[in-house]
Design a protein around this motif. Structure first.
Motif, PDB file in Angstrom:
ATOM      1  N   GLY A   1       0.788  -1.226   0.000  1.00  0.00           N
ATOM      2  CA  GLY A   1       0.000   0.000   0.000  1.00  0.00           C
ATOM      3  C   GLY A   1       0.818   1.274   0.000  1.00  0.00           C
ATOM      4  N   TYR A   2       2.056   1.212  -0.512  1.00  0.00           N
ATOM      5  CA  TYR A   2       2.899   2.405  -0.597  1.00  0.00           C
ATOM      6  C   TYR A   2       2.801   3.021  -1.989  1.00  0.00           C
ATOM      7  CZ  TYR A   2       4.988   0.419   3.641  1.00  0.00           C
ATOM      8  OH  TYR A   2       5.177  -0.100   4.892  1.00  0.00           O
ATOM      9  N   SER A   3       2.932   4.340  -2.060  1.00  0.00           N
ATOM     10  CA  SER A   3       2.817   5.002  -3.363  1.00  0.00           C
ATOM     11  C   SER A   3       3.812   6.145  -3.554  1.00  0.00           C
ATOM     12  CB  SER A   3       1.399   5.543  -3.569  1.00  0.00           C
ATOM     13  OG  SER A   3       1.083   6.496  -2.564  1.00  0.00           O
ATOM     14  N   ARG A   4       4.539   6.532  -2.479  1.00  0.00           N
ATOM     15  CA  ARG A   4       5.459   7.665  -2.581  1.00  0.00           C
ATOM     16  C   ARG A   4       6.811   7.300  -1.936  1.00  0.00           C
ATOM     17  NH1 ARG A   4       3.343  12.358  -4.184  1.00  0.00           N
ATOM     18  NH2 ARG A   4       5.023  13.554  -3.234  1.00  0.00           N
ATOM     19  N   PRO A   5       7.565   6.400  -2.544  1.00  0.00           N
ATOM     20  CA  PRO A   5       8.847   6.004  -1.948  1.00  0.00           C
ATOM     21  C   PRO A   5       9.948   7.024  -2.215  1.00  0.00           C
ATOM     22  CG  PRO A   5       8.526   4.833  -3.995  1.00  0.00           C
ATOM     23  CD  PRO A   5       7.268   5.626  -3.760  1.00  0.00           C
ATOM     24  N   LEU A   6      10.888   7.097  -1.261  1.00  0.00           N
ATOM     25  CA  LEU A   6      12.139   7.815  -1.469  1.00  0.00           C
ATOM     26  C   LEU A   6      13.193   6.761  -1.783  1.00  0.00           C
ATOM     27  CD1 LEU A   6      13.834  10.492  -1.272  1.00  0.00           C
ATOM     28  CD2 LEU A   6      14.336   9.797   1.097  1.00  0.00           C
TER      29      LEU A   6
ATOM     30  N   VAL B   1       3.368   5.132  -9.227  1.00  0.00           N
ATOM     31  CA  VAL B   1       4.148   5.285  -8.001  1.00  0.00           C
ATOM     32  C   VAL B   1       5.067   6.498  -8.161  1.00  0.00           C
ATOM     33  CG1 VAL B   1       5.848   4.222  -6.470  1.00  0.00           C
ATOM     34  CG2 VAL B   1       4.057   2.821  -7.505  1.00  0.00           C
ATOM     35  N   ASP B   2       4.961   7.444  -7.262  1.00  0.00           N
ATOM     36  CA  ASP B   2       5.726   8.691  -7.341  1.00  0.00           C
ATOM     37  C   ASP B   2       7.055   8.517  -6.598  1.00  0.00           C
ATOM     38  OD1 ASP B   2       6.639  11.264  -7.548  1.00  0.00           O
ATOM     39  OD2 ASP B   2       4.953  12.203  -6.504  1.00  0.00           O
ATOM     40  N   VAL B   3       8.149   8.365  -7.353  1.00  0.00           N
ATOM     41  CA  VAL B   3       9.462   8.072  -6.785  1.00  0.00           C
ATOM     42  C   VAL B   3      10.314   9.337  -6.734  1.00  0.00           C
ATOM     43  CG1 VAL B   3      11.523   6.623  -6.939  1.00  0.00           C
ATOM     44  CG2 VAL B   3       9.336   5.767  -7.803  1.00  0.00           C
ATOM     45  N   ALA B   4      10.861   9.645  -5.572  1.00  0.00           N
ATOM     46  CA  ALA B   4      11.888  10.689  -5.438  1.00  0.00           C
ATOM     47  C   ALA B   4      13.216  10.002  -5.166  1.00  0.00           C
ATOM     48  CB  ALA B   4      11.550  11.652  -4.308  1.00  0.00           C
ATOM     49  N   VAL B   5      14.311  10.621  -5.599  1.00  0.00           N
ATOM     50  CA  VAL B   5      15.625   9.997  -5.473  1.00  0.00           C
ATOM     51  C   VAL B   5      16.531  10.843  -4.577  1.00  0.00           C
ATOM     52  CG1 VAL B   5      17.673   9.184  -6.708  1.00  0.00           C
ATOM     53  CG2 VAL B   5      15.416   8.938  -7.751  1.00  0.00           C
TER      54      VAL B   5
ATOM     55  N   GLY C   1      18.901  13.139   4.298  1.00  0.00           N
ATOM     56  CA  GLY C   1      17.925  12.182   3.790  1.00  0.00           C
ATOM     57  C   GLY C   1      16.569  12.339   4.441  1.00  0.00           C
ATOM     58  N   VAL C   2      16.553  12.624   5.729  1.00  0.00           N
ATOM     59  CA  VAL C   2      15.282  12.863   6.425  1.00  0.00           C
ATOM     60  C   VAL C   2      14.585  14.087   5.827  1.00  0.00           C
ATOM     61  CG1 VAL C   2      14.217  13.473   8.633  1.00  0.00           C
ATOM     62  CG2 VAL C   2      16.058  11.775   8.567  1.00  0.00           C
ATOM     63  N   GLU C   3      15.345  15.115   5.541  1.00  0.00           N
ATOM     64  CA  GLU C   3      14.774  16.312   4.917  1.00  0.00           C
ATOM     65  C   GLU C   3      14.177  15.987   3.552  1.00  0.00           C
ATOM     66  OE1 GLU C   3      17.863  19.218   4.806  1.00  0.00           O
ATOM     67  OE2 GLU C   3      18.000  19.406   6.992  1.00  0.00           O
ATOM     68  N   ALA C   4      14.888  15.149   2.774  1.00  0.00           N
ATOM     69  CA  ALA C   4      14.381  14.742   1.460  1.00  0.00           C
ATOM     70  C   ALA C   4      13.101  13.917   1.607  1.00  0.00           C
ATOM     71  CB  ALA C   4      15.449  13.949   0.714  1.00  0.00           C
ATOM     72  N   PHE C   5      13.076  13.039   2.607  1.00  0.00           N
ATOM     73  CA  PHE C   5      11.884  12.220   2.855  1.00  0.00           C
ATOM     74  C   PHE C   5      10.686  13.112   3.159  1.00  0.00           C
ATOM     75  CE2 PHE C   5       8.964   9.633   5.257  1.00  0.00           C
ATOM     76  CZ  PHE C   5       9.103   8.343   4.757  1.00  0.00           C
TER      77      PHE C   5
ATOM     78  N   ALA D   1      10.326  16.342   2.481  1.00  0.00           N
ATOM     79  CA  ALA D   1       9.996  17.224   1.359  1.00  0.00           C
ATOM     80  C   ALA D   1       9.138  16.494   0.312  1.00  0.00           C
ATOM     81  CB  ALA D   1      11.283  17.747   0.710  1.00  0.00           C
ATOM     82  N   HIS D   2       9.401  15.203   0.135  1.00  0.00           N
ATOM     83  CA  HIS D   2       8.636  14.407  -0.840  1.00  0.00           C
ATOM     84  C   HIS D   2       7.316  13.920  -0.263  1.00  0.00           C
ATOM     85  CE1 HIS D   2       7.871  11.840  -4.228  1.00  0.00           C
ATOM     86  NE2 HIS D   2       8.001  10.712  -3.533  1.00  0.00           N
ATOM     87  N   LYS D   3       7.135  14.089   1.065  1.00  0.00           N
ATOM     88  CA  LYS D   3       5.986  13.497   1.754  1.00  0.00           C
ATOM     89  C   LYS D   3       5.943  11.993   1.496  1.00  0.00           C
ATOM     90  CE  LYS D   3       3.043  17.627   1.918  1.00  0.00           C
ATOM     91  NZ  LYS D   3       4.086  18.571   1.495  1.00  0.00           N
ATOM     92  N   ALA D   4       7.104  11.383   1.618  1.00  0.00           N
ATOM     93  CA  ALA D   4       7.258   9.962   1.301  1.00  0.00           C
ATOM     94  C   ALA D   4       6.544   9.094   2.327  1.00  0.00           C
ATOM     95  CB  ALA D   4       8.745   9.600   1.240  1.00  0.00           C
ATOM     96  N   ASP D   5       6.196   7.877   1.886  1.00  0.00           N
ATOM     97  CA  ASP D   5       5.566   6.911   2.792  1.00  0.00           C
ATOM     98  C   ASP D   5       6.390   5.636   2.935  1.00  0.00           C
ATOM     99  OD1 ASP D   5       5.163   5.690   0.340  1.00  0.00           O
ATOM    100  OD2 ASP D   5       2.979   5.820   0.381  1.00  0.00           O
ATOM    101  N   SER D   6       7.550   5.584   2.257  1.00  0.00           N
ATOM    102  CA  SER D   6       8.374   4.379   2.286  1.00  0.00           C
ATOM    103  C   SER D   6       9.752   4.719   1.732  1.00  0.00           C
ATOM    104  CB  SER D   6       7.731   3.260   1.451  1.00  0.00           C
ATOM    105  OG  SER D   6       7.442   3.715   0.133  1.00  0.00           O
ATOM    106  N   ILE D   7      10.672   3.756   1.866  1.00  0.00           N
ATOM    107  CA  ILE D   7      12.036   3.944   1.379  1.00  0.00           C
ATOM    108  C   ILE D   7      12.444   2.726   0.565  1.00  0.00           C
ATOM    109  CG2 ILE D   7      14.471   4.155   2.049  1.00  0.00           C
ATOM    110  CD1 ILE D   7      13.569   5.552   4.596  1.00  0.00           C
ATOM    111  N   ILE D   8      13.003   2.962  -0.620  1.00  0.00           N
ATOM    112  CA  ILE D   8      13.634   1.900  -1.392  1.00  0.00           C
ATOM    113  C   ILE D   8      15.138   2.156  -1.338  1.00  0.00           C
ATOM    114  CG2 ILE D   8      13.880   0.771  -3.640  1.00  0.00           C
ATOM    115  CD1 ILE D   8      11.059   1.733  -4.316  1.00  0.00           C
ATOM    116  N   ALA D   9      15.857   1.330  -0.591  1.00  0.00           N
ATOM    117  CA  ALA D   9      17.306   1.475  -0.469  1.00  0.00           C
ATOM    118  C   ALA D   9      17.971   0.555  -1.484  1.00  0.00           C
ATOM    119  CB  ALA D   9      17.761   1.110   0.937  1.00  0.00           C
ATOM    120  N   ILE D  10      18.728   1.133  -2.409  1.00  0.00           N
ATOM    121  CA  ILE D  10      19.418   0.340  -3.433  1.00  0.00           C
ATOM    122  C   ILE D  10      20.901   0.658  -3.377  1.00  0.00           C
ATOM    123  CG2 ILE D  10      19.609  -0.199  -5.891  1.00  0.00           C
ATOM    124  CD1 ILE D  10      16.786   0.433  -6.310  1.00  0.00           C
ATOM    125  N   GLY D  11      21.714  -0.366  -3.118  1.00  0.00           N
ATOM    126  CA  GLY D  11      23.157  -0.159  -3.080  1.00  0.00           C
ATOM    127  C   GLY D  11      23.832  -1.131  -2.145  1.00  0.00           C
TER     128      GLY D  11
END
Length: 273
Positions: free
Chosen positions: A29-34, A59-63, A79-83, A85-95
């Protein structure tokens, strides 16, 4: 001593990263991941394709791609500020481990407030932090399963650890295609990191017959498949088996811990990177 085995992370081994991330977003049920990553991984064709597939289904993705090796506490705060600012609801960590550490730090602070440095105090309570989807691009740190994160204090250069069972990933997504171009030296370094996790946990006073059995399998896989992955980076079967071994060893870190090797590494790593 009570013997326990905790496994709250949902693990998915996939051949299609984009489709799997879409499925997770829709299921959870996530739609705005950072998306938390570094600038190189963020530009990888497989990662760009996965992001595009997410956006195609709404799905609205911010990077946030400011992660560097030995990440600073300040990077987590950015990163918290970016989260927010995007009004994110989840995090996709890649790396690799650094991206996972920063993402876990962001998740802790965005739920619990304050700054990440406060949570290096084991007495500081941490509320459950859902919404982190971890996608490793190296097979070594096991951070996609771990309850730990390590950040560097900018003013002193010290490496500091946060241990937080409530902040483990909600999902770990394993896709061997992301590792087919990992250079041989990095493959070796990461594979030995995973082997050290298994060996240290096997020797730990917190080990149990259950953790020993899983560590034995992790070491077996690394012994048999790491040389193949180093000899031929395009050997997808070897890459996948090494990745599974790393994930198993990372999972067991939460249950059996590590020993002196890791304590020494925190000091030497801070000095020599």
């Amino acid at each position: 001593m009570e013997v326990k085995l905790l496994q709250p992370v949902k693990v998915v081994c996939t051949d299609d990263l984009g489709e799997t991330l879409v499925d997770i977003m829709q299921t959870a049920g996530y739609s705005r991941p950072l998306m938390v990553t570094d600038s190189f991984v963020g530009s990888m064709p497989l990662v760009v394709a996965a992001r595009t597939k997410l956006e195609q289904v709404g799905v609205d993705v911010a990077v946030f791609d400011q992660v560097k090796p030995d990440p600073l506490c300040e990077t987590v705060e950015s990163g918290v500020e970016a989260f927010e600012a995007h009004k994110a609801d989840s995090i996709i960590a890649i790396g690799g481990g650094s991206s996972m550490d920063v993402a876990r730090g962001i998740n802790i602070v965005r739920v619990n407030g304050g700054s990440i440095i406060e949570y290096t105090d084991p007495a500081k309570p941490i509320a459950p932090c859902n919404g982190m989807i971890a996608v490793p691009t190296t097979a070594g740190t096991g951070s996609e399963m771990s309850n730990a994160l390590v950040v560097t204090e900018g003013s002193t250069g010290r490496k500091l650890a946060v241990l937080a069972d409530p902040a483990v990933s909600e999902y770990a997504v394993l896709n061997a295609d992301l590792m087919l171009t990992l250079p041989a030296k990095m493959t070796i370094a990461c594979g030995l990191d995973a082997f050290c996790h298994a060996a240290e946990g096997y020797l730990s006073r917190m080990a149990s017959p259950v953790t020993d059995a899983i560590y034995e399998k992790a070491m077996f896989l690394l012994y048999n498949y790491l040389p193949r992955a180093v000899a031929n980076g395009q050997d997808r079967e070897a890459r996948e088996r090494v990745m599974v071994a790393s994930t198993l060893a990372g999972w067991m870190l939460n249950n059996a811990g590590t020993i002196a090797g890791h304590s020494i590494a925190h000091v030497l790593g801070a000095k020599y990177h």
